[in-house]
Design an enzyme around this catalytic site. Structure first.
Site, PDB file in Angstrom:
ATOM      1  N   THR A 125      39.681  65.034  88.642  1.00 21.37           N
ATOM      2  CA  THR A 125      40.855  64.594  89.401  1.00 21.37           C
ATOM      3  C   THR A 125      40.945  65.258  90.766  1.00 21.37           C
ATOM      4  O   THR A 125      41.007  64.591  91.802  1.00 21.37           O
ATOM      5  CB  THR A 125      42.134  64.860  88.600  1.00 21.37           C
ATOM      6  OG1 THR A 125      42.086  64.134  87.369  1.00 21.37           O
ATOM      7  CG2 THR A 125      43.360  64.413  89.386  1.00 21.37           C
TER       8      THR A 125
ATOM      9  N   ASP B  38      47.833  59.229  90.440  1.00 25.29           N
ATOM     10  CA  ASP B  38      47.608  60.570  90.994  1.00 25.29           C
ATOM     11  C   ASP B  38      47.313  60.520  92.490  1.00 25.29           C
ATOM     12  O   ASP B  38      46.327  61.080  92.981  1.00 25.29           O
ATOM     13  CB  ASP B  38      46.463  61.267  90.256  1.00 25.29           C
ATOM     14  CG  ASP B  38      46.824  61.628  88.822  1.00 25.29           C
ATOM     15  OD1 ASP B  38      47.828  61.093  88.320  1.00 25.29           O
ATOM     16  OD2 ASP B  38      46.099  62.414  88.208  1.00 25.29           O
TER      17      ASP B  38
ATOM     18  N   ASP C  60      52.175  59.123  87.849  1.00 24.65           N
ATOM     19  CA  ASP C  60      52.128  60.553  88.192  1.00 24.65           C
ATOM     20  C   ASP C  60      51.667  60.747  89.637  1.00 24.65           C
ATOM     21  O   ASP C  60      50.877  61.659  89.941  1.00 24.65           O
ATOM     22  CB  ASP C  60      51.167  61.291  87.252  1.00 24.65           C
ATOM     23  CG  ASP C  60      51.543  61.139  85.792  1.00 24.65           C
ATOM     24  OD1 ASP C  60      52.729  60.930  85.506  1.00 24.65           O
ATOM     25  OD2 ASP C  60      50.632  61.215  84.938  1.00 24.65           O
TER      26      ASP C  60
ATOM     27  N   ARG D 166      57.824  63.156  84.611  1.00 22.29           N
ATOM     28  CA  ARG D 166      57.566  63.724  83.295  1.00 22.29           C
ATOM     29  C   ARG D 166      56.971  65.111  83.482  1.00 22.29           C
ATOM     30  O   ARG D 166      56.431  65.449  84.540  1.00 22.29           O
ATOM     31  CB  ARG D 166      56.674  62.829  82.460  1.00 22.29           C
ATOM     32  CG  ARG D 166      55.323  62.474  83.063  1.00 22.29           C
ATOM     33  CD  ARG D 166      54.552  61.579  82.116  1.00 22.29           C
ATOM     34  NE  ARG D 166      53.269  61.119  82.666  1.00 22.29           N
ATOM     35  CZ  ARG D 166      52.357  60.456  81.951  1.00 22.29           C
ATOM     36  NH1 ARG D 166      52.583  60.176  80.672  1.00 22.29           N
ATOM     37  NH2 ARG D 166      51.226  60.061  82.514  1.00 22.29           N
TER      38      ARG D 166
ATOM     39  N   TRP E 179      54.510  67.977  83.157  1.00 17.45           N
ATOM     40  CA  TRP E 179      53.075  68.210  82.959  1.00 17.45           C
ATOM     41  C   TRP E 179      52.836  69.695  82.720  1.00 17.45           C
ATOM     42  O   TRP E 179      52.932  70.508  83.629  1.00 17.45           O
ATOM     43  CB  TRP E 179      52.312  67.725  84.188  1.00 17.45           C
ATOM     44  CG  TRP E 179      50.828  67.921  84.098  1.00 17.45           C
ATOM     45  CD1 TRP E 179      50.054  67.899  82.970  1.00 17.45           C
ATOM     46  CD2 TRP E 179      49.937  68.191  85.181  1.00 17.45           C
ATOM     47  NE1 TRP E 179      48.726  68.116  83.281  1.00 17.45           N
ATOM     48  CE2 TRP E 179      48.620  68.292  84.639  1.00 17.45           C
ATOM     49  CE3 TRP E 179      50.110  68.321  86.558  1.00 17.45           C
ATOM     50  CZ2 TRP E 179      47.498  68.548  85.440  1.00 17.45           C
ATOM     51  CZ3 TRP E 179      48.995  68.569  87.356  1.00 17.45           C
ATOM     52  CH2 TRP E 179      47.702  68.677  86.801  1.00 17.45           C
TER      53      TRP E 179
END
Length: 705
Positions: A470, A529, A556, A617, A619
């Protein structure tokens, strides 16, 4: 339940209510909350609001600095005259600016890089003696060889540019002393610079003297050559041009000081377009060297000779019967013998723009300005405040990464990488040892300048060492403190639909991994992302401030462990690759003793289904239970796309055990306080403002400290 934590502290008189200084008008925010808008949100396609005043001021300052550099004839690594003309597949002459910068102090290193196939900027930082004497290094294309201040000296030899070699700059060097004891030497072809069939060459601000043969030999149809601001002295055969019956060469010679040179000052043989202006030719009485002739137009040469100053020369201007010389504005003092003109030539301004100095001013200007300068060379250029990037070659660099590579390590002041409009398909990394870098687009809109690439977490690396992961997928990775981005788009256009076989669709457009990252008037767009707001390490502080910008994504897409503020911006929700509407705006992974994400005075909107997106949310990266993720959304306009229960669990960790809250949001996506929708009290809100996030950092300053 720990959805809201009271953070008791003494009132601080230094509090800056930056979030309230310039907000979205209430009416606009309310209206925005009732619509889903376009891909760029309620402010429209051209991405308003924006920090246009700051951007314009920065661009103007950069332009003024660049103009000063050009006026000095020193700091802009782009040639003028015929070397600047787009021809033979070469758009001007800019040397090795697209390659790495290397510093050399030995003959072996100089030859290694000068002859390499790759582009290089080669900084000569010592006196290098040629061995054997008379050696001429065979320079390859796409090179800049430049002296560091006045210390770059080549003794006993020089450089050779062979057939087809192009895009070469020789600058700020002293090349001297290959003289072998014979004045009219017929045996030793020891030149300072010899060119045989080269094109697009710029010889600028050098001191060339006391060689066995020529100081400059431009031979065998060498063309698109500019020779400027050089001191040529103490030599017999100074500057010879020709050695062919073809009449194809185009050459500009300006602001050179030819002093105590006997012949070829220059001699131009069969040159299609020879433009000589503002040169100073001087033969001082009573010295051992006596001039034979000055400017000579031979064969079929067409010469335009303007505003030059001839002092004490014999035969200052001569021409063959077949050649042409058009003289304008020249001054002759104490000269004798042939001074000729005649025939028709050409208009230099039909090829390039230039400005003439008055001939009477030439001696003083040329004496003061020719030869190597202590303040020039790559060291000064790389440390300059603005590095220009343009895909078409009109800037100093063609790629953004090349400009970043030119920033000195551990630089102490801001360097602006000024990027011309265009799409730059590349990845860019600002390493940790290059702080204070700004990437700034120069177009009228932030959409005009785009840096984009399509790596994803599951994309295989070219070297076979695995996948990017990522964080490694980022189009732009800013790992240095005090990074800024202004007036441009940073994008990851990874195609999820076409790459369903890949494991790992996270595709980062921008990753910040340091302290004091400032995004001002930008678009950051992707899908999953999009914007990774990170820190250099878990125990390191990393603050980011995003203002007057757009962040676009679906899953996200604002995530990480940094302490970050999104202010006066638009968060645009985007459908998934398969057309579905579902997603999460934030995914903080905040350490327990830090602030997480603050979204304030911002519009959350997008062309997606109603009640399909969470605000965030929690993480817990790597399953770390010690983390305490935080997102606060306040004073913002939320569209009906936001769920009525806007927070979600992640990875088995209940969001209610972490820090998620709202305060005075408006629009169809807002809601009242409940166990599933925590709201800050007024007292709590006073301790969750921009100043609480940023501390003593004021990113509204032009050069934040």
């Amino acid at each position: 339940m720990r959805a809201i934590k009271d953070e008791h502290r003494a009132a601080r008189h230094r509090r800056r209510r930056l979030s309230l200084a310039v907000g979205i008008p209430v009416a606009m925010a309310a209206a925005a909350g009732l619509t889903y808008g376009t891909a760029f949100g309620v402010f429209g396609e051209d991405a308003q609001p924006r920090a246009s005043a700051a951007t314009a001021a920065g661009a103007a300052a950069g332009a003024a600095s660049a103009a000063d550099d050009v006026a000095d004839g020193m700091a802009d690594d782009v040639a003028d005259g015929f070397a600047s003309v787009n021809a033979l597949g070469q758009n001007g002459t800019y040397g090795g600016r697209d390659g790495k910068t290397v510093t050399v102090k030995t003959l072996a290193d100089l030859e290694k890089y000068a002859t390499a196939a790759d582009p290089y900027v080669i900084v000569v930082a010592a006196t290098i003696t040629m061995d054997p004497k008379g050696k001429e290094i065979k320079v390859a294309s796409d090179k800049t060889i430049v002296g560091s201040g006045t210390s770059g000296q080549i003794v006993g030899g020089g450089f050779f540019l062979g057939q087809g070699v192009h895009n070469v700059i020789l600058r700020n060097l002293t090349i001297r002393d290959s003289y072998a004891g014979t004045w009219n030497d017929k045996e030793h072809d020891f030149d300072a610079v010899q060119m045989d069939g080269a094109h697009h060459v710029w010889i600028d601000h050098n001191d060339l003297r006391h060689m066995a043969d020529g100081l400059i030999d431009s031979r065998k149809d060498t063309t698109y050559l500019t020779v400027s601001w050089n001191k040529l002295s103490d030599n017999n055969k100074t500057f010879g041009i020709g050695w062919t019956e073809n009449t194809t060469a185009d050459i500009t010679i300006h602001h050179n000081w030819l002093r105590e040179t006997e012949q070829r000052n220059p001699s131009t043989d069969n040159v299609a377009h020879a433009h000589l202006y503002n040169n100073y030719l001087q033969d001082v009485a009573g010295t051992d060297i006596t001039s034979s002739y000055g400017n000579y137009s031979r064969g079929n040469t067409k010469m335009v000779l303007e505003n030059s100053y001839f002092e004490g020369l014999n035969n200052p201007v001569t021409k063959d019967s077949s050649a042409a010389v058009v003289q304008r504005g020249n001054v002759f003092v104490g000269t004798s013998g042939r001074n000729e003109s005649g025939g028709t030539a050409f208009d230099p301004k039909s090829f390039y723009a230039y400005t003439l100095d008055k001939a009477a001013d030439v001696p003083a200007k040329v004496k003061a300005g020719t030869g190597p300068r202590a303040a020039t060379g790559v060291t000064a250029e790389a440390a300059s405040s603005t590095l220009t990037v343009a895909k078409d070659g009109s800037g100093r660099y063609r790629t953004v990464q090349a400009a970043v590579d030119a920033v000195p390590a551990n630089n102490s002041s801001r360097v602006v990488v000024s990027i011309a409009p265009g799409t730059y398909r590349e990845t860019v990394k600002i390493p940790a040892n290059k702080p204070h870098v700004t990437l700034q687009g120069t177009g009228g809109s932030r959409k005009d300048t785009v840096i984009v690439y399509d790596n994803a977490a599951g994309t295989p690396k070219p070297d076979g060492s695995g996948t990017y992961g990522t964080s490694g997928s980022a189009t732009v990775a800013a790992e240095a403190d005090d990074f800024q981005a202004r007036n441009l788009t940073l994008s990851n256009d990874f195609d999820e639909k076409a790459n369903q076989n890949l494991a790992g669709h996270q595709a980062v457009a921008l990753r910040t991994a340091a302290d004091k990252a400032f995004l001002d008037g930008v678009i950051v767009e992707g899908d999953q992302d999009t914007l990774l707001l990170d820190t250099a390490a878990k125990d390191k502080l990393g603050r980011a401030y995003i203002r007057d910008s757009y962040v676009v994504g679906n899953t996200d897409f604002i995530f990480g462990r940094a302490t970050a503020v999104v202010d006066r911006s638009v968060i645009t929700l985007k459908k998934r690759w398969d057309g579905t509407s579902q997603g999460y705006v934030t995914a903080p992974s905040t350490p327990a003793d830090r602030k997480g994400f603050l979204i304030t005075n911002t519009t959350v909107t997008g062309d997606v289904s109603a009640r399909s997106f969470y605000l965030g949310r929690n993480w817990h990266a790597g399953g770390d239970a010690t983390l305490d993720p935080q997102t606060t959304v306040r004073d913002s306009a939320l569209s009906g796309a936001i769920r009525t229960t806007p927070w979600s669990d992640m990875g088995g960790f209940p969001w209610k055990d972490d820090r998620f809250a709202e305060y005075k949001n408006t629009g169809a996506g807002s809601g009242t306080a409940s166990g599933d929708r925590p709201q800050l009290t007024d007292a709590q809100a006073r301790n969750q403002e921009i100043a609480d996030w940023l501390g003593n950092w004021n990113p509204t300053a032009l050069n934040p400290a």
